[in-house]
Design an enzyme around this catalytic site. Structure first.
Site, short mmCIF file in Angstrom:
data_model
loop_
_atom_site.label_atom_id
_atom_site.label_comp_id
_atom_site.label_asym_id
_atom_site.label_seq_id
_atom_site.Cartn_x
_atom_site.Cartn_y
_atom_site.Cartn_z
N ASP A 39 0.72 -1.02 0.11
CA ASP A 39 0.05 0.02 -0.20
C ASP A 39 0.89 1.21 0.03
O ASP A 39 1.93 1.41 1.00
CB ASP A 39 -1.06 0.01 1.15
CG ASP A 39 -2.21 0.87 1.19
OD1 ASP A 39 -3.52 0.35 0.59
OD2 ASP A 39 -2.52 2.62 0.83
N ASP A 64 3.41 2.26 -3.90
CA ASP A 64 2.71 3.00 -5.10
C ASP A 64 3.00 2.37 -6.28
O ASP A 64 4.05 1.89 -6.97
CB ASP A 64 3.55 4.67 -5.20
CG ASP A 64 2.56 5.49 -6.16
OD1 ASP A 64 2.04 4.69 -6.89
OD2 ASP A 64 3.28 6.10 -6.07
N VAL A 65 1.85 1.27 -6.44
CA VAL A 65 1.73 0.78 -7.72
C VAL A 65 1.94 1.73 -9.48
O VAL A 65 2.07 1.00 -10.26
CB VAL A 65 0.41 0.54 -7.71
CG1 VAL A 65 0.01 -0.07 -6.93
CG2 VAL A 65 -0.84 1.34 -8.06
N SER A 143 -14.71 -2.91 -12.44
CA SER A 143 -15.43 -2.49 -11.40
C SER A 143 -17.04 -2.28 -12.48
O SER A 143 -17.09 -1.49 -13.81
CB SER A 143 -15.70 -0.65 -10.97
OG SER A 143 -16.14 0.12 -10.88
N TYR A 156 -12.32 7.10 -14.24
CA TYR A 156 -12.71 5.84 -13.52
C TYR A 156 -13.29 4.94 -13.88
O TYR A 156 -12.58 3.48 -14.78
CB TYR A 156 -12.97 6.47 -12.33
CG TYR A 156 -13.71 5.10 -11.24
CD1 TYR A 156 -12.61 4.48 -10.38
CD2 TYR A 156 -14.38 3.93 -11.56
CE1 TYR A 156 -12.70 3.42 -9.86
CE2 TYR A 156 -14.83 3.44 -10.40
CZ TYR A 156 -13.83 2.39 -9.67
OH TYR A 156 -13.59 1.67 -9.04
N LYS A 160 -11.47 1.09 -15.53
CA LYS A 160 -12.15 0.16 -15.09
C LYS A 160 -12.37 -1.26 -16.47
O LYS A 160 -11.56 -1.99 -16.69
CB LYS A 160 -12.54 -0.02 -14.29
CG LYS A 160 -12.75 0.87 -12.88
CD LYS A 160 -11.07 -0.05 -12.60
CE LYS A 160 -11.75 0.07 -10.70
NZ LYS A 160 -10.37 -0.98 -10.30
N1 LIG Z 1 -15.78 0.14 -3.13
C1 LIG Z 1 -16.47 -0.60 -4.15
O1 LIG Z 1 -18.27 -0.62 -3.70
C2 LIG Z 1 -15.98 -0.83 -5.28
C3 LIG Z 1 -16.94 -1.41 -6.50
C4 LIG Z 1 -15.72 -1.64 -7.21
C5 LIG Z 1 -15.05 -2.02 -7.71
N2 LIG Z 1 -14.02 -1.20 -6.57
C6 LIG Z 1 -12.70 -1.40 -6.80
O2 LIG Z 1 -11.99 -2.09 -5.58
C7 LIG Z 1 -10.52 -1.91 -4.96
C8 LIG Z 1 -10.81 -1.52 -3.87
O3 LIG Z 1 -11.67 -0.57 -3.24
P1 LIG Z 1 -11.68 0.45 -1.75
O4 LIG Z 1 -13.03 0.92 -1.47
O5 LIG Z 1 -11.57 -1.11 -1.22
O6 LIG Z 1 -10.67 1.40 -1.90
P2 LIG Z 1 -10.44 2.53 -0.26
O7 LIG Z 1 -10.16 3.55 -1.27
O8 LIG Z 1 -11.15 2.02 0.70
O9 LIG Z 1 -9.18 1.12 -0.36
C9 LIG Z 1 -7.81 1.38 -1.18
C10 LIG Z 1 -6.54 1.28 -0.98
O10 LIG Z 1 -5.24 1.55 -2.00
C11 LIG Z 1 -4.81 2.72 -1.41
N3 LIG Z 1 -4.01 3.21 -3.01
C12 LIG Z 1 -4.54 4.52 -3.03
N4 LIG Z 1 -3.36 4.90 -3.98
C13 LIG Z 1 -2.43 3.87 -3.94
C14 LIG Z 1 -1.15 3.42 -4.69
N5 LIG Z 1 -0.56 4.57 -5.92
N6 LIG Z 1 -0.60 2.51 -4.33
C15 LIG Z 1 -1.22 1.41 -3.82
N7 LIG Z 1 -1.87 2.07 -2.80
C16 LIG Z 1 -2.64 2.41 -3.07
C17 LIG Z 1 -4.75 3.70 -0.63
O11 LIG Z 1 -3.91 3.39 -0.03
C18 LIG Z 1 -6.26 2.28 0.14
O12 LIG Z 1 -5.37 1.70 1.51
C19 LIG Z 1 -10.43 -0.56 -6.34
O13 LIG Z 1 -9.46 -1.36 -7.27
C20 LIG Z 1 -11.19 -0.25 -6.66
O14 LIG Z 1 -11.99 0.39 -7.79
C21 LIG Z 1 -14.39 -0.83 -5.44
#
Ligand SMILES: NC(=O)c1ccc[n+]([C@@H]2O[C@H](COP(=O)([O-])OP(=O)(O)OC[C@H]3O[C@@H](n4cnc5c(N)ncnc54)[C@H](O)[C@@H]3O)[C@@H](O)[C@H]2O)c1
Length: 187
Positions: A39, A64-65, A143, A156, A160
């Site tokens: 993370d 940082d990805v 997503s 986004y 996605k």
């Molecule tokens: N929450 C939803 O409803 C939902 C729905 C569909 C898809 N998603 C996808 O699921 C994944 C997780 O979503 P979430 O809701 O748990 O997000 P979240 O915001 O709760 O967590 C995201 C995490 O990614 C980390 N992060 C951000 N930028 C980063 C980087 N450059 N390098 C490494 N880490 C980084 C953040 O610090 C955080 O810990 C994402 O890809 C999101 O697009 C989420």
């Protein structure tokens, strides 16, 4: 008693300090995997790893990805702690929602970089480790927004949808490679 699904496996999960990534990590540990919480937020990654049971089963790695070097360093840390990666989950994500009228170029670039380039970095670098070690599994998070398009998410939704294309192309490349065809290779 059934054997845990991921016994002896090393998993790297990006963006796993919280949210969906953390839940995946929890489930993976319950299934016997040893996990790297990769993370951008190191403090949160280390706290998550502690909560999952500490260094015998989970470590935090600052990653940082958007940086290939950082993703490679995390894969190296995974190999050193638990063995070469068997399961890579490209989950890290951000949102920068705004209408087309208000979205800045920076907001567009940030989202494309974290999701699309981050997933590309994770897929190609984990794929390289897996090629050397007899295979593995890569999970890329898309997503519904990428399938149907959501208002305020042109950045986004594009990222996605791009992840779906990226994953399909990578899977075809690796299948071709696995079959030993000379027609094309993922290299
Ligand atoms: N929450 C939803 O409803 C939902 C729905 C569909 C898809 N998603 C996808 O699921 C994944 C997780 O979503 P979430 O809701 O748990 O997000 P979240 O915001 O709760 O967590 C995201 C995490 O990614 C980390 N992060 C951000 N930028 C980063 C980087 N450059 N390098 C490494 N880490 C980084 C953040 O610090 C955080 O810990 C994402 O890809 C999101 O697009 C989420």
């Amino acid at each position: 008693m059934t054997k845990p699904l991921l016994e002896g496996k090393t998993a790297v999960i990006t963006g796993a300090a919280q949210g969906i990534g953390y839940s995946i990590a929890e489930q993976f540990v319950a299934e016997g995997a040893r996990v790297v919480i990769a993370d951008v937020n190191l403090e949160a990654a280390q706290a998550a790893a502690e909560k999952l049971g500490g260094s015998a089963v989970a470590i935090g790695s600052q990653c940082d990805v958007t940086s290939a070097d950082a993703v490679q360093a995390t894969l190296d840390a995974a190999a050193a702690a638990f063995g070469p990666v068997n399961v890579m989950v490209n989950n890290a994500g951000i949102t920068r929602d705004a209408t087309m009228r208000k979205m800045t170029e920076e907001m567009f670039d940030q989202v494309i970089n974290v999701h699309l380039k981050g997933t590309w970095n994770g897929t190609r670098l984990a794929g390289a480790v897996m090629r050397e070690n007899g295979g593995g599994t890569i999970v890329n998070m898309s997503s519904l927004s990428g399938k149907i398009g959501l208002a305020g998410q042109t950045n986004y939704s594009a990222a996605k949808a791009g992840i779906v294309g990226l994953s399909k192309a990578a899977a075809k490349g690796s299948r071709t490679w696995a079959c030993g065809s000379t027609r094309s290779s993922p290299d």
